[in-house]
Design a protein around this motif. Structure first.
Motif, PDB file in Angstrom:
ATOM      1  N   THR A 115      51.589  55.894  54.953  1.00  0.00           N
ATOM      2  CA  THR A 115      51.513  56.226  53.535  1.00  0.00           C
ATOM      3  C   THR A 115      52.529  55.431  52.723  1.00  0.00           C
ATOM      4  O   THR A 115      52.228  54.926  51.625  1.00  0.00           O
ATOM      5  CB  THR A 115      51.731  57.727  53.337  1.00  0.00           C
ATOM      6  N   SER A 168      51.621  51.306  53.121  1.00  0.00           N
ATOM      7  CA  SER A 168      50.328  50.734  52.709  1.00  0.00           C
ATOM      8  C   SER A 168      49.994  51.150  51.285  1.00  0.00           C
ATOM      9  O   SER A 168      48.885  51.613  51.007  1.00  0.00           O
ATOM     10  CB  SER A 168      49.222  51.191  53.665  1.00  0.00           C
ATOM     11  N   SER A 226      43.499  49.360  50.479  1.00  0.00           N
ATOM     12  CA  SER A 226      42.300  50.076  50.045  1.00  0.00           C
ATOM     13  C   SER A 226      42.120  51.348  50.847  1.00  0.00           C
ATOM     14  O   SER A 226      42.730  51.540  51.904  1.00  0.00           O
ATOM     15  CB  SER A 226      41.071  49.181  50.199  1.00  0.00           C
ATOM     16  N   ASP A 227      41.237  52.228  50.356  1.00  0.00           N
ATOM     17  CA  ASP A 227      40.978  53.484  51.063  1.00  0.00           C
ATOM     18  C   ASP A 227      40.374  53.225  52.447  1.00  0.00           C
ATOM     19  O   ASP A 227      40.673  53.930  53.413  1.00  0.00           O
ATOM     20  CB  ASP A 227      40.034  54.362  50.240  1.00  0.00           C
ATOM     21  N   ALA A 228      39.506  52.209  52.545  1.00  0.00           N
ATOM     22  CA  ALA A 228      38.873  51.898  53.833  1.00  0.00           C
ATOM     23  C   ALA A 228      39.914  51.432  54.849  1.00  0.00           C
ATOM     24  O   ALA A 228      39.886  51.832  56.024  1.00  0.00           O
ATOM     25  CB  ALA A 228      37.805  50.834  53.654  1.00  0.00           C
ATOM     26  N   THR A 229      40.842  50.592  54.381  1.00  0.00           N
ATOM     27  CA  THR A 229      41.896  50.115  55.280  1.00  0.00           C
ATOM     28  C   THR A 229      42.783  51.260  55.735  1.00  0.00           C
ATOM     29  O   THR A 229      43.128  51.375  56.913  1.00  0.00           O
ATOM     30  CB  THR A 229      42.744  49.040  54.587  1.00  0.00           C
ATOM     31  N   PHE A 230      43.146  52.126  54.797  1.00  0.00           N
ATOM     32  CA  PHE A 230      44.000  53.258  55.141  1.00  0.00           C
ATOM     33  C   PHE A 230      43.290  54.195  56.125  1.00  0.00           C
ATOM     34  O   PHE A 230      43.903  54.686  57.086  1.00  0.00           O
ATOM     35  CB  PHE A 230      44.399  54.015  53.873  1.00  0.00           C
ATOM     36  N   SER A 231      41.998  54.435  55.900  1.00  0.00           N
ATOM     37  CA  SER A 231      41.237  55.304  56.810  1.00  0.00           C
ATOM     38  C   SER A 231      41.158  54.699  58.210  1.00  0.00           C
ATOM     39  O   SER A 231      41.251  55.413  59.216  1.00  0.00           O
ATOM     40  CB  SER A 231      39.826  55.536  56.259  1.00  0.00           C
TER      41      SER A 231
END
Length: 284
Positions: free
Chosen positions: A62, A65, A69-74
């Motif tokens: 958290t 990053s 992006s949300d996809a990368t974080f997920s």
């Protein structure tokens, strides 16, 4: 010695190099399974540690990053979950031969069904199924399965062929009976091939516990052991030799020869290695 009769179809002994069979009431290993409450405490310790590690990784992601992006974080969260719930537990159990921090605290260890140390395959199967039975379903299937069998095996243990034992049981090994005197000279001169570990272990357990078996189980197990041991011994024993006496003589002589070989190896090692390296090998 009479020819062995045709026994009932038995199951294969895990870890044996040949088709040694165990039937009836014969029990293979002396080491009992760990009590279910002790296993639960060890599992709770491990689960708490891995959850703390996972939370720590999420917090670190958290903060690190912020622009992702949300996809990368997920994706990073998913990889962290796989790392904490599967990769790290499997790696630890593989490297320690069946121990984790929770098991270390509770003095537990995972072993194969034949009592031998586990390898990566066993740890991976146990770890993979733990994601479903322990993490996803909150351990309910694991508790139900463990309460339903004598060795307190969860589903991962049933699939991997493993179970959990206490490392300090306070048990004393019972020595197998001495071979009969009339076979000692024959055994000393006989050519006896090395016994596979599973065969030798089953012979030992049978000779110790044969008096507690029913006649049918005792005869069936004797026949199965004879079928495994006779091809490894030459020449055959004297005529009219009792089959159980034959097994006892072979086991005792093979053990004596292995002990003598180990003593010779230790003597050679002591002469060739410097003292510091010798002590290091002994500790290892």
């Amino acid at each position: 010695m009479s020819a062995p009769s045709t026994p009932q179809r038995p199951r294969r002994l895990r870890g044996a190099d040949s088709d040694l069979m165990i039937t009836g009431e014969a029990v293979l290993i002396d080491v009992p399974a760990a009590p279910l409450p002790t296993r639960v405490v060890g599992a709770v310790i491990d689960r708490a540690l891995y959850l703390l590690l996972f939370v720590g990784l999420i917090l670190a992601l958290t903060f690190m990053s912020g622009g992702a992006s949300d996809a990368t974080f997920s994706t990073l969260v998913l990889l962290s979950m796989v790392l904490c719930l599967l990769v790290i537990p499997v790696t630890i159990e593989t490297l320690t031969r069946g121990r984790s921090l929770g098991k270390l605290i509770m003095k537990l260890r995972v072993v194969r069904d034949d009592g031998g140390p586990i390898v990566f395959r066993h740890a991976f199967v146990r770890g993979l199924l733990s994601i479903v039975e322990i993490w996803t379903l909150q351990g309910v299937p694991a508790l139900v399965a463990a309460a339903s069998n004598l060795r307190s095996k969860r589903l991962g243990d049933l699939a991997a062929g493993t179970y959990v034992v206490r490392e300090q049981t306070g048990m004393k090994l019972v020595a197998p009976p001495e071979p009969p005197p009339y076979l000692r000279e024959w055994a000393r001169s006989a050519d006896i091939a090395p016994l596979p570990d599973g065969v030798a272990l089953a012979m030992r357990q049978f000779l110790i516990r044969r008096w507690t078996l029913s006649p049918a189980a005792r005869a069936a197990l004797t026949d199965n052991l004879l079928a495994q041991v006779q091809p490894l011994v030459s020449p055959p024993p004297p005529p009219r030799t009792n089959p159980e006496d034959f097994l006892s003589a072979v086991l005792a002589e093979r053990s004596a020869r292995d002990g003598a070989r180990l003593q010779r190896d230790n003597g050679i090692r002591a002469r060739l290695l410097p003292p510091d390296q010798l002590n290091a090998n002994i500790r290892a």
